[in-house]
Design a protein around this motif. Structure first.
Motif, PDB file in Angstrom:
ATOM      1  N   ASP A   1       0.856  -1.184   0.000  1.00 28.22           N
ATOM      2  CA  ASP A   1       0.000   0.000   0.000  1.00 28.22           C
ATOM      3  C   ASP A   1       0.895   1.238   0.000  1.00 28.22           C
ATOM      4  O   ASP A   1       2.128   1.128   0.111  1.00 28.22           O
ATOM      5  N   ASP A   2       0.305   2.406  -0.138  1.00 26.55           N
ATOM      6  CA  ASP A   2       1.090   3.641  -0.279  1.00 26.55           C
ATOM      7  C   ASP A   2       1.981   3.909   0.924  1.00 26.55           C
ATOM      8  O   ASP A   2       3.131   4.343   0.773  1.00 26.55           O
ATOM      9  N   ASP A   3       1.466   3.651   2.119  1.00 29.36           N
ATOM     10  CA  ASP A   3       2.247   3.902   3.333  1.00 29.36           C
ATOM     11  C   ASP A   3       3.441   2.959   3.425  1.00 29.36           C
ATOM     12  O   ASP A   3       4.551   3.379   3.784  1.00 29.36           O
ATOM     13  N   GLU A   4       3.219   1.685   3.111  1.00 23.95           N
ATOM     14  CA  GLU A   4       4.319   0.713   3.141  1.00 23.95           C
ATOM     15  C   GLU A   4       5.391   1.093   2.120  1.00 23.95           C
ATOM     16  O   GLU A   4       6.588   1.054   2.433  1.00 23.95           O
ATOM     17  N   PHE A   5       4.962   1.452   0.923  1.00 20.79           N
ATOM     18  CA  PHE A   5       5.910   1.823  -0.127  1.00 20.79           C
ATOM     19  C   PHE A   5       6.755   3.022   0.298  1.00 20.79           C
ATOM     20  O   PHE A   5       7.991   2.998   0.198  1.00 20.79           O
ATOM     21  N   ALA A   6       6.107   4.071   0.801  1.00 20.88           N
ATOM     22  CA  ALA A   6       6.823   5.284   1.217  1.00 20.88           C
ATOM     23  C   ALA A   6       7.785   4.977   2.363  1.00 20.88           C
ATOM     24  O   ALA A   6       8.921   5.474   2.389  1.00 20.88           O
ATOM     25  N   SER A   7       7.354   4.147   3.300  1.00 17.50           N
ATOM     26  CA  SER A   7       8.206   3.795   4.448  1.00 17.50           C
ATOM     27  C   SER A   7       9.433   2.996   4.005  1.00 17.50           C
ATOM     28  O   SER A   7      10.546   3.222   4.491  1.00 17.50           O
ATOM     29  N   LEU A   8       9.239   2.074   3.074  1.00 16.22           N
ATOM     30  CA  LEU A   8      10.350   1.262   2.587  1.00 16.22           C
ATOM     31  C   LEU A   8      11.362   2.102   1.815  1.00 16.22           C
ATOM     32  O   LEU A   8      12.574   1.926   1.961  1.00 16.22           O
ATOM     33  N   VAL A   9      10.872   3.012   1.000  1.00 15.11           N
ATOM     34  CA  VAL A   9      11.783   3.899   0.265  1.00 15.11           C
ATOM     35  C   VAL A   9      12.559   4.784   1.241  1.00 15.11           C
ATOM     36  O   VAL A   9      13.755   5.028   1.069  1.00 15.11           O
TER      37      VAL A   9
END
Length: 202
Positions: free
Chosen positions: A85-93
């Motif tokens: 999801d968007d939050d997971e993607f942003a956190s991983l980056v």
């Protein structure tokens, strides 16, 4: 007669006080049990994305160039292979960027990284491409150099890729620099040999 009424009133008052004390004790016990349940219900990361996001890189940063590139590859494998999801993607980056040295961070803002990586990840999914596995070269093959007064190391790594039913190997070389006593990623591919002052193997 009056004495009997007084004793009765005292008894009633005593019972009321005991009831209030019992209620107070129950309230304290309830709060205590509630706190215990909250402590026991602290969420433990289970998926790879959750585990990577939960990593505290300020306290537990990888100690060697190989460990840095292993973690870098885990981030990439998760970002490119998993549905996030968007939050997971942003956190991983955001976590991935913490592996970069300051110079590389300046060239790759979080916004820029998110945009570029998202486009690449979307392309991977459209082409049914996945990072199946990765390998990091052995330390005996590392090339250490001093560049502009900073200790750097060149490390080869490979990604074993699958696209549909086809498999291939993608080879790359990372350049890491010692920054505040930890290894950070400086760049990828060949580094400028003209800046090299000394070269040695470790």
């Amino acid at each position: 007669m009056e004495s009997g009424r007084k004793k009765k009133r005292n008894l009633v008052a005593f019972i009321i006080i005991m009831c209030l004390l019992a209620l107070g004790a129950l309230a304290i016990y309830y709060q205590y049990m509630k706190r215990q349940q909250l402590r026991e219900s602290v969420y433990t990361p289970t998926t790879e994305a959750e585990k990577l996001i939960a990593k505290d890189l300020d306290k537990g940063y990888p100690e060697t160039p190989k460990e840095v590139l292993k973690l870098f590859s885990r981030f990439n494998q998760c970002i490119y292979n998993k549905k996030l999801d968007d939050d997971e993607f942003a956190s991983l980056v955001g976590q991935l960027q913490k592996l970069y040295c300051e110079d590389l961070k300046k060239k790759n803002s979080l916004e820029k990284m998110e945009s570029v990586i998202k486009a690449d990840a979307d392309k991977y999914r459209k082409e049914s491409r996945k990072i199946v596995n990765y390998t990091i070269d052995e330390e005996k093959n590392y090339e250490y150099k001093t560049i502009d007064g900073s200790e750097t190391v060149y490390v080869k790594y490979s990604y074993f890729m699958r696209e549909g039913t086809k498999y291939s190997t993608w080879n790359q070389r990372a350049v890491l620099v010692k920054e505040n006593d930890v290894w950070k990623i400086l760049g990828f591919g060949s580094a400028p040999a003209k800046s090299a002052i000394t070269s040695k193997s470790k």
